[in-house]
Design an enzyme around this catalytic site. Structure first.
Site, short mmCIF file in Angstrom:
data_model
loop_
_atom_site.label_atom_id
_atom_site.label_comp_id
_atom_site.label_asym_id
_atom_site.label_seq_id
_atom_site.Cartn_x
_atom_site.Cartn_y
_atom_site.Cartn_z
N ASP A 1 2.97 -4.25 8.05
CA ASP A 1 1.96 -3.52 7.85
C ASP A 1 0.41 -4.39 8.12
O ASP A 1 0.22 -5.33 7.22
CB ASP A 1 1.74 -3.03 6.30
CG ASP A 1 0.57 -2.25 5.98
OD1 ASP A 1 -0.39 -2.20 6.84
OD2 ASP A 1 0.41 -1.53 5.19
N HIS B 1 0.88 -1.10 0.04
CA HIS B 1 -0.08 0.21 -0.03
C HIS B 1 0.93 1.23 0.01
O HIS B 1 1.91 1.21 0.52
CB HIS B 1 -0.81 -0.20 1.29
CG HIS B 1 -1.91 0.97 1.50
ND1 HIS B 1 -1.74 2.09 1.65
CD2 HIS B 1 -3.09 0.91 1.32
CE1 HIS B 1 -2.86 3.00 1.67
NE2 HIS B 1 -3.83 1.87 1.42
N GLN C 1 -4.39 -5.00 7.25
CA GLN C 1 -5.46 -6.14 6.75
C GLN C 1 -5.47 -7.26 7.55
O GLN C 1 -6.17 -8.36 7.07
CB GLN C 1 -5.45 -6.12 5.24
CG GLN C 1 -5.69 -5.12 4.41
CD GLN C 1 -6.86 -4.44 4.48
OE1 GLN C 1 -7.86 -5.14 4.86
NE2 GLN C 1 -7.11 -3.34 3.95
N CYS D 1 -4.74 2.27 -3.64
CA CYS D 1 -3.41 3.11 -3.06
C CYS D 1 -2.17 1.89 -3.24
O CYS D 1 -1.42 1.93 -2.58
CB CYS D 1 -3.58 3.09 -1.60
SG CYS D 1 -4.67 4.35 -1.50
N LYS E 1 -10.50 -0.35 10.43
CA LYS E 1 -10.74 -1.55 9.79
C LYS E 1 -10.93 -2.71 10.64
O LYS E 1 -11.31 -3.71 10.21
CB LYS E 1 -9.42 -1.71 9.00
CG LYS E 1 -9.03 -0.72 8.09
CD LYS E 1 -7.95 -1.05 7.15
CE LYS E 1 -7.18 0.12 6.40
NZ LYS E 1 -8.26 0.51 5.14
#
Ligand code: PLP
Length: 426
Positions: free
Chosen positions: A210, A133, A213, A376, A236
């Site tokens: 990261d 991302h 998600q 993104c 999220k």
């Protein structure tokens, strides 16, 4: 994988009951019941999270870490308890390593600025991947530009996985940091972060994961993952916008420079000099998003009540079902791994040569919210040979029926655009 039995039945969650907890799911869009399949962008909020926000503002709204009064103490206690909840949620050994940020993006920027500017020098290398991302790419580009470091990238294979065979050659004694996404927000791919952590550490590099998600969707144990830094966003994972998390061990946080200067992050200030508060407050300058952090605690309680293994099992089931249903439509080109166990509940696709925005507009007229665009991830889009994709992404409240509605709505796209099967897909 991730402590989940791959054979777990589809009723790992009582979806019919839990949907009642999400007021927004009663909404009607264009005369149709809302089908919300844009969870990778942001999730919906259960009543418990909304109530936690309202309760804070109605009952104990006060600034934290300062007031000697009752409200200030209650707000401080509630805020600090969430730090402990976050640590437990990701199996972090010490809540003092939990830094509240605005979001994943800010968490990564803190590392780039406060760790990177101290430890990355001219000629050093930062290893990212082609599926990052922009949040896990642009901060490293800015750092590399300013200190004269170099960005290298792990390529993505035709199956949408990381080309692990290249990692050993890409890692060098110059590599200071590996910065990779745990679960791709486009391909859904679950990356082997433990293996990457081991490879990075063998070279003396650190690893940032990261987790935007992954933390909302899988049981994540930072000690098992073996990462030095992990970043994720409340919004999220059923929580409010305005708060995110950076986790690192307190000793690593201690070795970093400060990020922003101001109130709360100091110990002593004179006119020409300051000393810093202990970690993690050292990285939380100014008044934080108190209400949002407290409501993140309610989101973590909610997810904990469902059980993250059940959340994961539910998404495996939905993803398997959706991959099967979408894969049987000749006009659909799917991206990412075919195996639902190798991916999170994110499915990107294109529909013949209809522009993803047009697909999104038709789906919206059927009450279905998906995302269309580059998500993104422009370098990944280039790798896929696609300007954009349609993306459906699932969460705890999504159902097979909603996937069926998506499939039916795609038939409507076909009717409206009169498309044939596109053969020469990249
Ligand atoms: N990383 C990934 C993989 C994401 O999917 C996102 C958001 O979509 C981000 C980072 C950035 O998250 P935020 O906008 O909450 O900072």
């Amino acid at each position: 994988m991730h402590g989940v039995d791959a054979t777990v039945a589809r009723d790992a969650l009582d979806v019919r009951a839990l949907r009642e907890d999400f007021p927004i799911l009663r909404r009607v869009v264009d005369g149709k019941p809302l089908i919300y399949l844009d969870n990778a962008a942001t999730s919906q909020k259960p009543r418990a999270v909304i109530d936690a926000l309202v309760r804070y503002y109605e009952e104990y709204n006060a600034n934290i870490h300062r007031g000697v009064h009752t409200l200030g103490q209650q707000a401080t206690d509630a805020y600090e308890q969430v730090r402990e909840k976050v640590a437990r949620f990701i199996h972090a050994p010490d809540p003092a390593g939990v830094v509240f940020t605005r979001n994943t993006t800010e968490a990564i920027n803190i590392v780039a600025s406060a760790w990177g500017r101290r430890y990355i020098r001219e000629g050093d290398e930062i290893l990212v991947s082609e599926m990052e991302h922009h949040s896990n790419l642009v901060p490293w580009q800015l750092l590399a530009r300013d200190v004269g470091a170099r960005i290298r990238a792990i390529p993505v294979t035709a199956e949408g996985t990381l080309d692990l065979s290249s990692v050993e050659t890409l890692l060098s004694p110059r590599t200071r940091l590996v910065a990779v996404v745990h679960v791709s927000n486009v391909l859904g791919t679950i990356n082997p972060v433990r293996r990457l952590a081991d490879l990075a550490h063998r070279q003396g590099a650190l690893i940032l994961v990261d987790g935007a998600q992954s933390v909302p969707h899988l049981p994540v144990d930072v000690q098992e993952v073996g990462c030095d830094f992990i970043a994720f966003s409340s919004h999220k994972m059923l929580g409010p916008t305005g708060v995110g998390v950076l986790y690192a061990s307190p000793s690593l946080l201690e070795q970093m420079d400060v990020y922003q200067g101001g109130g709360s992050m100091i110990r002593q200030v004179t006119l020409d000099h300051s000393t810093w508060a202990p970690v993690p407050t050292r990285f939380e300058a100014g008044t934080p998003s108190i209400a949002d952090a407290i409501a993140l605690g309610a989101a973590i309680d909610y997810l904990g009540g469902l059980g993250m293994a059940n959340v994961r099992a539910h998404e495996i089931d939905l993803t398997r079902y959706a991959l099967g249903a979408l894969g049987s439509i000749p006009e659909v080109r799917l991206y990412g791994p075919a195996d639902p166990l190798a991916r999170g509940g994110v499915i990107s696709f294109n529909f013949a040569d209809v522009h993803p925005h047009d697909v999104g507009t038709v789906l919206d007229s059927e009450g279905i919210a998906i995302r269309a665009g580059h998500h993104c991830c422009q370098p990944l889009m280039r790798r896929l040979g696609a300007a954009a994709t349609v993306r459906a992404s699932f969460y705890v409240y999504n159902t097979h029926k909603e996937v069926d509605a998506l499939v039916r709505a795609l038939a409507r796209v076909k009717e409206l655009f009169g498309v044939g099967v596109r053969c020469a897909l990249p």
